[in-house]
Design a protein around this motif. Structure first.
Motif, PDB file in Angstrom:
ATOM      1  N   PHE A 101      -9.018  59.715  77.063  1.00 51.04           N
ATOM      2  CA  PHE A 101      -9.978  58.623  77.094  1.00 51.04           C
ATOM      3  C   PHE A 101     -11.235  59.102  77.812  1.00 51.04           C
ATOM      4  CE2 PHE A 101      -6.245  55.729  76.555  1.00 51.04           C
ATOM      5  CZ  PHE A 101      -6.733  54.991  75.470  1.00 51.04           C
ATOM      6  N   ALA A 102     -12.388  58.534  77.460  1.00 50.92           N
ATOM      7  CA  ALA A 102     -13.689  58.967  77.986  1.00 50.92           C
ATOM      8  C   ALA A 102     -13.757  59.040  79.516  1.00 50.92           C
ATOM      9  CB  ALA A 102     -14.805  58.079  77.433  1.00 50.92           C
ATOM     10  N   PRO A 103     -13.212  58.074  80.270  1.00 51.08           N
ATOM     11  CA  PRO A 103     -13.357  58.171  81.738  1.00 51.08           C
ATOM     12  C   PRO A 103     -12.674  59.385  82.362  1.00 51.08           C
ATOM     13  CG  PRO A 103     -12.709  55.947  81.098  1.00 51.08           C
ATOM     14  CD  PRO A 103     -12.609  56.808  79.867  1.00 51.08           C
ATOM     15  N   PHE A 104     -11.800  60.059  81.603  1.00 48.49           N
ATOM     16  CA  PHE A 104     -11.056  61.193  82.149  1.00 48.49           C
ATOM     17  C   PHE A 104     -11.603  62.533  81.670  1.00 48.49           C
ATOM     18  CE2 PHE A 104      -8.294  57.503  81.973  1.00 48.49           C
ATOM     19  CZ  PHE A 104      -8.022  57.361  83.322  1.00 48.49           C
ATOM     20  N   ARG A 105     -12.666  62.511  80.888  1.00 52.84           N
ATOM     21  CA  ARG A 105     -13.287  63.748  80.417  1.00 52.84           C
ATOM     22  C   ARG A 105     -14.268  64.270  81.463  1.00 52.84           C
ATOM     23  NH1 ARG A 105     -14.951  61.098  75.014  1.00 52.84           N
ATOM     24  NH2 ARG A 105     -12.897  60.459  74.312  1.00 52.84           N
ATOM     25  N   GLY A 106     -14.537  65.552  81.410  1.00 50.88           N
ATOM     26  CA  GLY A 106     -15.508  66.162  82.311  1.00 50.88           C
ATOM     27  C   GLY A 106     -14.967  66.414  83.711  1.00 50.88           C
ATOM     28  N   LYS A 107     -13.653  66.253  83.888  1.00 53.01           N
ATOM     29  CA  LYS A 107     -13.020  66.473  85.198  1.00 53.01           C
ATOM     30  C   LYS A 107     -12.120  67.707  85.204  1.00 53.01           C
ATOM     31  CE  LYS A 107     -12.849  61.559  86.339  1.00 53.01           C
ATOM     32  NZ  LYS A 107     -12.017  60.474  86.880  1.00 53.01           N
ATOM     33  N   GLY A 108     -12.050  68.388  84.067  1.00 53.72           N
ATOM     34  CA  GLY A 108     -11.167  69.537  83.957  1.00 53.72           C
ATOM     35  C   GLY A 108      -9.735  69.167  83.596  1.00 53.72           C
ATOM     36  N   TYR A 109      -9.479  67.886  83.318  1.00 51.90           N
ATOM     37  CA  TYR A 109      -8.113  67.450  83.004  1.00 51.90           C
ATOM     38  C   TYR A 109      -7.602  68.057  81.691  1.00 51.90           C
ATOM     39  CZ  TYR A 109      -8.075  63.728  86.604  1.00 51.90           C
ATOM     40  OH  TYR A 109      -8.074  63.019  87.775  1.00 51.90           O
ATOM     41  N   ALA A 110      -8.462  68.131  80.670  1.00 55.71           N
ATOM     42  CA  ALA A 110      -8.012  68.693  79.392  1.00 55.71           C
ATOM     43  C   ALA A 110      -7.582  70.141  79.574  1.00 55.71           C
ATOM     44  CB  ALA A 110      -9.109  68.574  78.337  1.00 55.71           C
ATOM     45  N   THR A 111      -8.363  70.914  80.304  1.00 59.68           N
ATOM     46  CA  THR A 111      -8.002  72.312  80.541  1.00 59.68           C
ATOM     47  C   THR A 111      -6.724  72.401  81.368  1.00 59.68           C
ATOM     48  OG1 THR A 111     -10.327  72.981  80.431  1.00 59.68           O
ATOM     49  CG2 THR A 111      -8.794  74.499  81.502  1.00 59.68           C
ATOM     50  N   GLU A 112      -6.621  71.590  82.398  1.00 60.45           N
ATOM     51  CA  GLU A 112      -5.442  71.601  83.273  1.00 60.45           C
ATOM     52  C   GLU A 112      -4.165  71.302  82.480  1.00 60.45           C
ATOM     53  OE1 GLU A 112      -4.089  69.097  87.220  1.00 60.45           O
ATOM     54  OE2 GLU A 112      -6.218  69.569  86.986  1.00 60.45           O
ATOM     55  N   ALA A 113      -4.226  70.282  81.650  1.00 57.35           N
ATOM     56  CA  ALA A 113      -3.060  69.926  80.829  1.00 57.35           C
ATOM     57  C   ALA A 113      -2.783  71.002  79.786  1.00 57.35           C
ATOM     58  CB  ALA A 113      -3.288  68.573  80.158  1.00 57.35           C
ATOM     59  N   ALA A 114      -3.834  71.481  79.136  1.00 57.59           N
ATOM     60  CA  ALA A 114      -3.662  72.460  78.065  1.00 57.59           C
ATOM     61  C   ALA A 114      -3.119  73.791  78.573  1.00 57.59           C
ATOM     62  CB  ALA A 114      -4.985  72.660  77.325  1.00 57.59           C
ATOM     63  N   VAL A 115      -3.484  74.192  79.780  1.00 56.42           N
ATOM     64  CA  VAL A 115      -2.924  75.425  80.360  1.00 56.42           C
ATOM     65  C   VAL A 115      -1.407  75.279  80.512  1.00 56.42           C
ATOM     66  CG1 VAL A 115      -2.794  76.792  82.489  1.00 56.42           C
ATOM     67  CG2 VAL A 115      -5.016  76.274  81.483  1.00 56.42           C
ATOM     68  N   ALA A 116      -0.955  74.127  81.012  1.00 56.11           N
ATOM     69  CA  ALA A 116       0.489  73.900  81.168  1.00 56.11           C
ATOM     70  C   ALA A 116       1.191  73.952  79.816  1.00 56.11           C
ATOM     71  CB  ALA A 116       0.740  72.561  81.863  1.00 56.11           C
ATOM     72  N   ILE A 117       0.575  73.375  78.807  1.00 59.70           N
ATOM     73  CA  ILE A 117       1.171  73.354  77.465  1.00 59.70           C
ATOM     74  C   ILE A 117       1.142  74.749  76.842  1.00 59.70           C
ATOM     75  CG2 ILE A 117       0.906  72.433  75.132  1.00 59.70           C
ATOM     76  CD1 ILE A 117       2.086  70.453  77.261  1.00 59.70           C
ATOM     77  N   ARG A 118       0.043  75.467  77.018  1.00 62.52           N
ATOM     78  CA  ARG A 118      -0.023  76.845  76.519  1.00 62.52           C
ATOM     79  C   ARG A 118       1.113  77.671  77.106  1.00 62.52           C
ATOM     80  NH1 ARG A 118      -4.239  80.256  79.440  1.00 62.52           N
ATOM     81  NH2 ARG A 118      -2.574  79.987  80.967  1.00 62.52           N
ATOM     82  N   ASP A 119       1.360  77.491  78.408  1.00 61.00           N
ATOM     83  CA  ASP A 119       2.418  78.252  79.061  1.00 61.00           C
ATOM     84  C   ASP A 119       3.795  77.900  78.500  1.00 61.00           C
ATOM     85  OD1 ASP A 119       0.390  79.438  80.495  1.00 61.00           O
ATOM     86  OD2 ASP A 119       0.834  78.385  82.369  1.00 61.00           O
ATOM     87  N   VAL A 120       4.019  76.645  78.151  1.00 63.30           N
ATOM     88  CA  VAL A 120       5.281  76.253  77.504  1.00 63.30           C
ATOM     89  C   VAL A 120       5.388  76.949  76.144  1.00 63.30           C
ATOM     90  CG1 VAL A 120       6.523  74.324  76.410  1.00 63.30           C
ATOM     91  CG2 VAL A 120       5.565  74.054  78.709  1.00 63.30           C
ATOM     92  N   ALA A 121       4.301  76.943  75.388  1.00 63.25           N
ATOM     93  CA  ALA A 121       4.310  77.565  74.061  1.00 63.25           C
ATOM     94  C   ALA A 121       4.658  79.048  74.136  1.00 63.25           C
ATOM     95  CB  ALA A 121       2.951  77.384  73.387  1.00 63.25           C
ATOM     96  N   LEU A 122       4.055  79.743  75.092  1.00 60.40           N
ATOM     97  CA  LEU A 122       4.231  81.187  75.161  1.00 60.40           C
ATOM     98  C   LEU A 122       5.460  81.604  75.971  1.00 60.40           C
ATOM     99  CD1 LEU A 122       0.501  82.245  75.671  1.00 60.40           C
ATOM    100  CD2 LEU A 122       1.794  82.091  73.529  1.00 60.40           C
ATOM    101  N   ASP A 123       5.712  80.928  77.088  1.00 61.74           N
ATOM    102  CA  ASP A 123       6.773  81.359  78.002  1.00 61.74           C
ATOM    103  C   ASP A 123       8.133  80.730  77.713  1.00 61.74           C
ATOM    104  OD1 ASP A 123       4.747  82.788  79.256  1.00 61.74           O
ATOM    105  OD2 ASP A 123       4.463  81.297  80.835  1.00 61.74           O
ATOM    106  N   VAL A 124       8.138  79.493  77.240  1.00 60.70           N
ATOM    107  CA  VAL A 124       9.410  78.802  76.964  1.00 60.70           C
ATOM    108  C   VAL A 124       9.790  78.931  75.497  1.00 60.70           C
ATOM    109  CG1 VAL A 124      10.630  76.584  77.042  1.00 60.70           C
ATOM    110  CG2 VAL A 124       9.024  77.184  78.876  1.00 60.70           C
ATOM    111  N   LEU A 125       8.876  78.544  74.610  1.00 58.52           N
ATOM    112  CA  LEU A 125       9.171  78.607  73.181  1.00 58.52           C
ATOM    113  C   LEU A 125       9.011  80.010  72.606  1.00 58.52           C
ATOM    114  CD1 LEU A 125       7.504  75.287  71.997  1.00 58.52           C
ATOM    115  CD2 LEU A 125       9.948  75.768  72.264  1.00 58.52           C
ATOM    116  N   LYS A 126       8.308  80.870  73.350  1.00 59.93           N
ATOM    117  CA  LYS A 126       8.086  82.263  72.930  1.00 59.93           C
ATOM    118  C   LYS A 126       7.407  82.337  71.556  1.00 59.93           C
ATOM    119  CE  LYS A 126      10.537  83.925  76.446  1.00 59.93           C
ATOM    120  NZ  LYS A 126       9.865  84.289  77.654  1.00 59.93           N
TER     121      LYS A 126
END
Length: 176
Positions: A101-126
Motif C-alpha cells: 500500500f502507498a503509505p508503506f512505500r519509500g521506506k525500504g520495506y519492499a527491499t527488506e521483504a524481497a531480500v528475505a524471500i529471495r533467500d528462501v528461493a535460493l537457500d531453502v528451495l534451491k
C-alpha cells in the motif's frame, strides 16, 4: 518441491507470514486499490475478481508448498501488502512478487521483504533461477530488483499497453 518453506519470516521491521482466510478482506482491498494496482501488471480488480485472486493465492500454497506472504509492519501490526514466490502464469518459472500500500512505500520495506524471500528461493528451495516481471514504467520496482542482485533480461510490449513488461533474472551460484 520437497523443501519446507517457513510459514513465518521476520526481518528487522517486518513480519512475513503465510496468508490465512482472515486476510481475505485485506487482500480484496489490496487488489482493488487503484493506487496499488496502477503500478502492477494486472490493474485494479473488482471485489469478486479480487476474492477469486485470493483463492488462487491460497491454492498456490496448497499445491506447491510456497507462495505469497502477508507483509505486516512489526511495530504497528498493520497489513502493508504482499511479498513472496509464485509460478509464472505459464508455469514455466518461479517469480518473486511484492507490492505494498502507498503509505508503506519509500521506506525500504519492499527491499527488506524481497531480500528475505529471495533467500528462501535460493537457500531453502534451491531454485536455479529466479525471475521477476514488472511494469516497464515502474522504476521503483526495478530498483528493488536490482538491489536483490537481479539483472535486466528484456522487455515485452503488448498491444494496448503503453508501458510494457520487463523481466529480471537471477541465477543461483550453483545454477550459473
Amino acid at each position: 518441491m520437497t523443501a519446507v518453506v517457513p510459514k513465518r519470516l521476520e526481518t528487522g521491521r517486518l513480519l512475513l507470514r503465510r496468508f490465512e482466510e482472515i486476510d481475505r478482506a485485506d487482500m480484496v482491498r489490496f487488489y482493488g486499490d487503484p493506487g496499488v494496482m496502477a503500478i502492477r501488471k494486472y490493474g485494479a480488480r473488482d471485489p469478486e475478481a479480487a476474492s477469486a485472486a485470493f483463492d488462487v493465492l491460497m491454492r498456490h500454497w496448497q499445491m506447491h508448498g510456497f507462495g505469497l506472504y502477508a507483509v505486516i509492519e512489526r511495530e504497528s501490526g498493520v497489513f502493508c501488502g504482499e511479498c513472496g514466490l509464485r509460478y509464472t502464469d505459464d508455469g514455466a518459472e518461479v517469480e518473486i512478487s511484492y507490492g505494498l500500500f502507498a503509505p508503506f512505500r519509500g521506506k525500504g520495506y519492499a527491499t527488506e521483504a524481497a531480500v528475505a524471500i529471495r533467500d528462501v528461493a535460493l537457500d531453502v528451495l534451491k531454485l536455479p533461477v529466479l525471475v521477476a516481471r514488472s511494469r516497464g514504467d515502474n522504476l521503483g520496482s526495478h530498483n528493488v530488483l536490482e538491489k536483490l542482485g537481479m539483472v535486466f533480461d528484456g522487455r515485452q510490449d503488448s498491444p494496448g499497453q503503453d508501458y510494457g513488461v520487463v523481466k529480471y533474472v537471477m541465477h543461483s551460484q550453483s545454477g550459473s
